[in-house]
Design a protein around this motif. Structure first.
Motif: not given
Length: 97
Positions: A1-4, A7-9, A88-89
């Motif tokens: 969840m944190n990596s996604r 990527l959103v940020m 891109d997430s």
């Protein structure tokens, strides 16, 4: 969840904070809502109600507001994060409730 979320940020568009979240939910721009685990119950139920009216996904983040702020790459606490554009997430499609 944190990596996604990172990527959103970086590539997408997200809003941090309660007041901005309420505004985006009322305007109908929000696509997903993340709520920290230690968000006050009254505030959490109000956000869930507004998200239901706006037909927006709600995800209850496992960590507290400090962990949510850190996952967004910020140095402050954040109880709510609204995702407007996933970028891109694949966060909007991967998390279905």
């Amino acid at each position: 969840m944190n990596s996604r979320l990172k990527l959103v940020m970086k590539s997408g568009k997200a809003i941090l904070g309660y007041r901005a979240t309420v505004k985006s939910l009322r305007k109908g721009k929000a696509k997903m809502l993340l709520i920290a685990s230690n968000c006050p119950h009254l505030r959490k139920s109000e956000l869930e109600y507004l998200a239901m009216l706006a037909k927006t996904q709600v995800h209850h983040y496992a960590g507290d507001n400090t962990a949510l702020g850190t996952a967004c790459g910020k140095l402050f606490n954040c109880s709510t994060v609204t995702i407007i554009d996933g970028g891109d997430s694949d966060i909007l499609t991967s998390i279905k409730e």
